[in-house]
Enzyme design. Structure first.
Site, PDB file in Angstrom:
ATOM      1  N   ASP A  47      -5.273   1.634   2.697  1.00 13.74           N
ATOM      2  CA  ASP A  47      -4.976   2.875   1.942  1.00 13.74           C
ATOM      3  C   ASP A  47      -5.133   2.835   0.320  1.00 13.74           C
ATOM      4  O   ASP A  47      -4.808   1.763  -0.364  1.00 13.74           O
ATOM      5  CB  ASP A  47      -3.412   3.201   1.997  1.00 13.74           C
ATOM      6  CG  ASP A  47      -3.050   4.575   1.633  1.00 13.74           C
ATOM      7  OD1 ASP A  47      -3.504   5.170   0.589  1.00 13.74           O
ATOM      8  OD2 ASP A  47      -2.737   5.543   2.467  1.00 13.74           O
ATOM      9  N   SER A  56      -6.493   8.171  -0.288  1.00 17.05           N
ATOM     10  CA  SER A  56      -5.580   8.517   0.828  1.00 17.05           C
ATOM     11  C   SER A  56      -5.758  10.167   1.356  1.00 17.05           C
ATOM     12  O   SER A  56      -6.828  10.671   1.428  1.00 17.05           O
ATOM     13  CB  SER A  56      -4.164   8.190   0.600  1.00 17.05           C
ATOM     14  OG  SER A  56      -3.361   8.119   1.631  1.00 17.05           O
TER      15      SER A  56
END
Length: 357
Positions: free
Chosen positions: A183, A66
């Site tokens: 993510d 991320s």
């Protein structure tokens, strides 16, 4: 003829050892850096990197997911800590952030696609592949079809970072090579173990910008704060009931509930990964939201403060690992004669036999 055999002088041993381990004898420890997820809080990674550079702490490999992948990829591509800060300062207000949003209407897959954010990253990365980077890097995303972490270590870096940074329910999943990714923080929010398994490292420094369970217990953590900026306070008072119903991130609404449930799982995963790290750097903040990029200053400073506090432990770790490497080197050589010594002894024995004949 009586020839006395003598092994070569000790300098030969040092010469062979130096050629194998460097001029100092002991191998310098290989340190890895694991950068966690965390939205805007991940700007603290840049502050940590600045301190590591200033202190001359060598990093042999990086793993990020991320926002950790975003910052880590820029650093691995050759940008230094101050350049990372300059990139952070570009998002100076909400308008600058909104300019990078490519909204999906209707929002069936997510609220935004994330293509503009990827192109923003590509100003520095271009079409670089992992093989083009200055530092070894792995990027972790979550495979939505296999429901497992996926490690990107080849191909175009910006596409891997896009996949790793696609916040669930906010960003649409990223499709690469026939698979869907979201993510990396959903499955590996702090990729310490993956980093250790992928590279031959002596130690790992973990940077965790996520809150801890104790922060929530003490109510000092405000990651889910929903206070409006001054410009919106009047609007909020006048239309509070309406805003509460239409704002999906408002307390108790669908995305707020989803984010809290996701973070509950993340915090337990992070605790296990922190235990596997040799040093953990954990910046703290007064308040934050995942999209609070305009307050870059507080995150950069929090990262610097936490890294400076961890420097004594990092330096001690490097000293210990250097000593252990030196001991390993000594044990590799000391128990018996080195290869050069054995060859020299054999050659001298052959000379002695020839002379005796």
């Amino acid at each position: 003829m009586n020839i006395q055999l003598q092994l070569p002088f000790q300098g030969w041993r040092r010469a062979e050892e130096s050629s194998k381990h460097g001029s100092g004898g002991a191998k310098a420890p290989r340190i890895g850096l694991a950068l966690s997820s965390g939205g805007a809080r991940g700007l603290a990674h840049a502050g940590v990197i600045q301190v590591l550079e200033e202190a001359g702490i060598p990093i042999a490999a990086i793993a990020g997911c991320s926002m950790g992948a975003y910052v880590g990829s820029l650093w691995a591509s050759g940008l230094n800590g101050m350049q990372l800060e300059e990139r952070a300062k570009e998002i100076k207000d909400r308008a600058a952030l909104k300019a990078l949003m490519d909204y999906i209407i209707p929002p069936s897959e997510g609220l935004i696609r994330g293509e503009k954010l990827r192109k923003h990253l590509e100003r520095d990365l271009g079409d670089k592949t992992f093989a083009d980077l200055h530092k070894p890097l792995i990027v972790i995303a979550t495979d939505l079809d296999r429901l497992t972490p996926h490690v990107f270590d080849s191909g175009t870096v910006s596409h891997a970072v896009h996949a790793s940074s696609a916040i669930p329910a906010v960003c649409a999943p990223v499709k690469l090579n026939g698979r869907r990714y979201t993510d990396g923080g959903a499955s590996e929010p702090l990729p310490v173990s993956i980093l250790k398994n992928r590279f031959h490292l002596d130690a790992v420094i973990a940077v965790n910008v996520m809150p801890s369970p104790d922060d929530f217990e003490s109510k000092s953590e405000r990651v889910f704060m929903t206070e409006d900026k001054p410009a919106f306070q009047l609007f909020s008072r006048m239309f509070r009931t309406f805003w509460q119903k239409v704002n999906l991130l408002a307390y108790g609404n669908v995305l707020d509930t989803f984010r809290r449930a996701l973070m509950s799982a993340q915090l337990h995963l992070i605790a296990k990964e922190e235990a596997a790290a040799d040093v953990v750097i954990h910046p703290h903040y007064a308040a934050s939201t995942w999209h609070d990029f305009e307050n870059f200053g507080q995150y950069l400073q929090a990262g610097r403060d936490a890294a400076n506090a961890a420097l004594p432990a990092i330096r001690a770790l490097i000293q210990i690992k250097t000593y252990l490497n030196q001991e390993t080197t000594s044990h590799e050589i000391a128990p018996s004669h080195t290869r050069l010594e054995r060859h020299a002894a054999r050659d001298m024995a052959q000379v002695a036999d020839h002379a005796a004949a």
